[in-house]
Design an enzyme around this catalytic site. Sequence first.
Site, PDB file in Angstrom:
ATOM      1  N   GLY D 145       5.501  -0.308   3.750  1.00 56.22           N
ATOM      2  CA  GLY D 145       4.623  -0.255   4.729  1.00 56.22           C
ATOM      3  C   GLY D 145       3.250  -0.758   4.948  1.00 56.22           C
ATOM      4  N   CYS D 146       2.591  -0.944   5.837  1.00 61.18           N
ATOM      5  CA  CYS D 146       1.245  -1.627   5.946  1.00 61.18           C
ATOM      6  C   CYS D 146       0.275  -0.674   5.287  1.00 61.18           C
ATOM      7  CB  CYS D 146       0.769  -1.903   7.306  1.00 61.18           C
ATOM      8  SG  CYS D 146       0.951  -0.480   8.496  1.00 61.18           S
ATOM      9  N   TYR D 147       0.145   0.707   5.513  1.00 60.33           N
ATOM     10  CA  TYR D 147      -0.881   1.713   5.050  1.00 60.33           C
ATOM     11  C   TYR D 147      -0.502   1.790   3.596  1.00 60.33           C
ATOM     12  CZ  TYR D 147      -2.521   3.197   9.729  1.00 60.33           C
ATOM     13  OH  TYR D 147      -3.077   3.440  10.941  1.00 60.33           O
ATOM     14  N   ALA D 150      -1.946  -1.260   1.495  1.00 63.01           N
ATOM     15  CA  ALA D 150      -3.315  -1.067   1.431  1.00 63.01           C
ATOM     16  C   ALA D 150      -4.000   0.120   0.621  1.00 63.01           C
ATOM     17  CB  ALA D 150      -4.197  -0.983   2.659  1.00 63.01           C
TER      18      ALA D 150
END
Lengths: 334, 334, 334, 334
Positions: D145-147, D150
């Site tokens: 996932g994106c979160y 990061a």
Amino acid sequence: MRVAIIGASGYTGLELIKMLISHPHFEITYIATTEGGVKASALHPSLVGVFEQEVLKADAKEVAKHADLAFLALPHQAAMGFAKELLELHVKVVDLSADYRLELEAYEKHYCEHQDKEHLQEAVYGLPEIHKEKIKAARLIANPGCYPTASLLAVLPFLSYLKKDAPIFLDAKSGVSGAGKKLSQTSHFVTINENIFAYNPLKHRHEPEIAEKIAQASGHAYEVNFIPHLLPVSRGMLVSAYLQTSEVIDAKAVLQSFYKEARFVRVRENPVDIKSVAGTNFCDLFVTQKGTSLFVSSAIDNLLRGASSQAVVNANLMCGFEESAGIPIIAYVP
Amino acid sequence: MRVAIIGASGYTGLELIKMLISHPHFEITYIATTEGGVKASALHPSLVGVFEQEVLKADAKEVAKHADLAFLALPHQAAMGFAKELLELHVKVVDLSADYRLELEAYEKHYCEHQDKEHLQEAVYGLPEIHKEKIKAARLIANPGCYPTASLLAVLPFLSYLKKDAPIFLDAKSGVSGAGKKLSQTSHFVTINENIFAYNPLKHRHEPEIAEKIAQASGHAYEVNFIPHLLPVSRGMLVSAYLQTSEVIDAKAVLQSFYKEARFVRVRENPVDIKSVAGTNFCDLFVTQKGTSLFVSSAIDNLLRGASSQAVVNANLMCGFEESAGIPIIAYVP
Amino acid sequence: MRVAIIGASGYTGLELIKMLISHPHFEITYIATTEGGVKASALHPSLVGVFEQEVLKADAKEVAKHADLAFLALPHQAAMGFAKELLELHVKVVDLSADYRLELEAYEKHYCEHQDKEHLQEAVYGLPEIHKEKIKAARLIANPGCYPTASLLAVLPFLSYLKKDAPIFLDAKSGVSGAGKKLSQTSHFVTINENIFAYNPLKHRHEPEIAEKIAQASGHAYEVNFIPHLLPVSRGMLVSAYLQTSEVIDAKAVLQSFYKEARFVRVRENPVDIKSVAGTNFCDLFVTQKGTSLFVSSAIDNLLRGASSQAVVNANLMCGFEESAGIPIIAYVP
Amino acid sequence: MRVAIIGASGYTGLELIKMLISHPHFEITYIATTEGGVKASALHPSLVGVFEQEVLKADAKEVAKHADLAFLALPHQAAMGFAKELLELHVKVVDLSADYRLELEAYEKHYCEHQDKEHLQEAVYGLPEIHKEKIKAARLIANPGCYPTASLLAVLPFLSYLKKDAPIFLDAKSGVSGAGKKLSQTSHFVTINENIFAYNPLKHRHEPEIAEKIAQASGHAYEVNFIPHLLPVSRGMLVSAYLQTSEVIDAKAVLQSFYKEARFVRVRENPVDIKSVAGTNFCDLFVTQKGTSLFVSSAIDNLLRGASSQAVVNANLMCGFEESAGIPIIAYVP
């Protein structure tokens, strides 16, 4: 004086609430939506702790019991049904929809069959700089559209100087709130952020509204070419009017003279911007020219001067109050 | 082929670097600013780990040793001094400044005294859709301004149909990067965010550039009224051209026919937007009309088609490469 | 009551003007900048036709002749010189700078040598929810910084429950107006639009202000880690406070109880946002938790609750008026 | 090598197309949506003249005929049905949904019943900096996932130094494209423009994904508190990680050492920003500390490193190509 707001859920409804809460002469005694059954602060979270009144299901008879004047912030078609009833019950009406703005034929061509032809006759187009005396005597105001407000205030001062056979070009730019709260791909943040585009070019319903008012004021059917654009800002509107006069005039002097008595028009020395008017009822105007070619730039807050604050000015005039009572003049900037 | 970038610190310099890093035929062999003494990644932090080359203090003789063609991304006036030297040293030049765009008289009226009148004669105006063959043979290209690029691509197809005595109105809107990196109250975030305003109306230096090119192409000195606006977006440009033809034409057919061979112009079915071209060399065009009144909407990326990618297209043509070699066509959207 | 605004050219000066124009008890009788010699509407174009008063060159003796209380919207260091004079002339002072916010040692460590140690002793930190009684009796108010206001209102309710050895983390996000009008690469539209970044992490001068007030209120020197970020919005501020309690508490109940009398704090059911408070003096708070880990979200308008409207609340209290007299509560949304 | 894109209509589908069009080793031989029957340029107008391929109705058997590897950009639940079929037909799969990211129990708790438990066992979590060798050998990649991308890249380097009983706080901010194209009041321009707010605090589905990967890497079930916010930007993501180490470490040295071989992580000297990574696969990291309290700031492009470009990196590794083949490294700035 007791006033009603019918159609409290949208952006213009919210602006009406915000102004009328602290208006010196009006008191909100009735507030409704088509559905009802909710608190105002549930519709608009910023009103928590500020205005918690219950929002009712709109009912004309109830309005008549509780209010002397009603603001209708309903979609067109819904508005005229409601206005008709209210007028018959002796409630004054300021209608923010398009239902009473156009002459019958134009209305039915661009919108739908009209259901209140009787009152359409007596409706006054609520542009106070032009129709102040009629507004004072009216019981039904057709509150102008946002684009027509900004456009007409730019064009009308120059009507008697225009070349009859030259087209008028209006390049208009509106913030996204002008399209209302309803969801669409166009108002999706990712679509309009960092973007700008024309929409409905030469086909927007505000074009016939502008053309009709210009024709009425001038006695000549000028060709009006109206091109709206969507801007990546929440509120505010800028309209460029490109005009051609039949001979060279002192455009700035004409503009200043036309608005020398106007409380809510400012003729500016420098090009106008949205931020100086956003949050207010001002229309800021700037003009420059190259010979007989004129550029007029007109800035308004689309939700206030283009809708709700102009509606309250109209109501002030209808009720014998000061034009400026309760009207916002301090911009939100920066 | 070895190329130099002179003026690497601004936005257009950065775009040149980004394209030339991965260009199939060009290699950056010299990169400089007026000051020098810094790494490219210090000027542009996004280049860390991507392009770390040392940026030199610009020196024409050194350029001539290391490069066959130079892109000048310098301020006007500085550019012509440098270009003159380079041409004398047999380096081809694509100049992104205004120094070679106008005829002498117009240049000196709107800018300053010209310091390289000799080469001004031979400079080719680098709008590839119009001057492709001349560009191929040129050794000095005057890369068009951003507003003129978007405006001319909208207007030129219709020149033979325009009413001679009718003014042309150009309502242009540019992202803030068009004003460059230098600090000003206008480019302060709080000023332009949630705002829009015209600036230098009828007085912008791109107006004579547009008017001259229209006059050259048509043999008639049309009245051009150019009104630029600043938009709250970082990059992208939209120009509305309002034209009046002498008789009714099929405007869309004219547009399609004019650009049927154009690699980097797209005639669109729907109104154009910035996002579909931002990050590319495309100019997207849309036209609609009411009789003899035309609305043409033109969208470009101001830093690419309006500057750096058009410069690389010109360099491609000058060097005998494919027009599209290394030219970005994939938009950054969403 | 007659009030002076010293430092009328910045954003907070403008907000003071906007509130005081229509304040029920205060009248602006003196308005000045360091330079003077300009009309207020020249400093702030939105004031044309609204407030055209001449802005003078600031002079303490003149202030004392014309006003009973002065708002100082000056840079730190300049403020204390002026405040000292005014206090000696028996003018009450609300100082929006940092000059009287910290204890001497902390001030001199983070700012510069203090030039008014005498009055520093008596200055009251103007956070009305905490120090209302002291404010009422004060003649010198140190108006809190924007970040400290949003942070302290989030943290103070939980002080008695916090783990003594656990750090407090404050992740703060501010609109660009927080940095003032001065030009910098950081506030250039192209830099911050479509962007976000931390700045001065663990080194911002508001960190010692927050830490000192927490230490004073709790008697314990909690470790405070303050990380400000710049947001691509004009105004508004959101602070996330990450707290660790020594045992599980009902965080929402604690918050509601702490602010049950507070006129300008709203404990919200859903995560707070900037738009519901922008244009008002409200601080909106939301809390949720996972066992002993708390997330408190705090939203204010950085120019109003974070500066000018809090200053007017303090002035109201100092002068015996209603806390809420003339204080904006209606958000600008949408 | 022949690749398929299944789910071409969303933002991540578009990013896949944009990268794969010009990828040196992959060729798009099959492209589909759930519906099909449309050209790619009709789904994404920026692709007119660039990529006009017909988009089919997704069919696993047809994929197997035309492609060796498939990117699935489908909603969770739809993805696993399709992936199962493809794997049985010997097509390699990079799944951008959540379907194979979590262990069975966690998946079924936070999403729904799993329909492909067999392949769930063999799925490799596609974070190349951590699992490069496993990715090379995999035939099914669960693209992070994106979160989590990061967040994990910020936290993982410090795992061996963290206090076991101290919570991890992650304050995350995402551009609106992270929520996809579907319409909602939250992604309406007027809602999020000039705004910021937390959503699903401590309840977002990416929290268990982050917590599980931290637990797997450290062998300890750290308490993870994840607070996502929506930002008024189209794309980009910034995550603040607040960590507590058991003793004082040289955080910057730890970070640099951890990523010394990483092609797509840049450890920065100054706080990171979105613009330097938007348009690229880079994760930019910055760390600073106060004793044992660490602030790590992590910036990625949510649609690229948070989805599509990381997927292509994974595909590169699975197919024996260079990790960086066809991967964007040049940011879109300014």
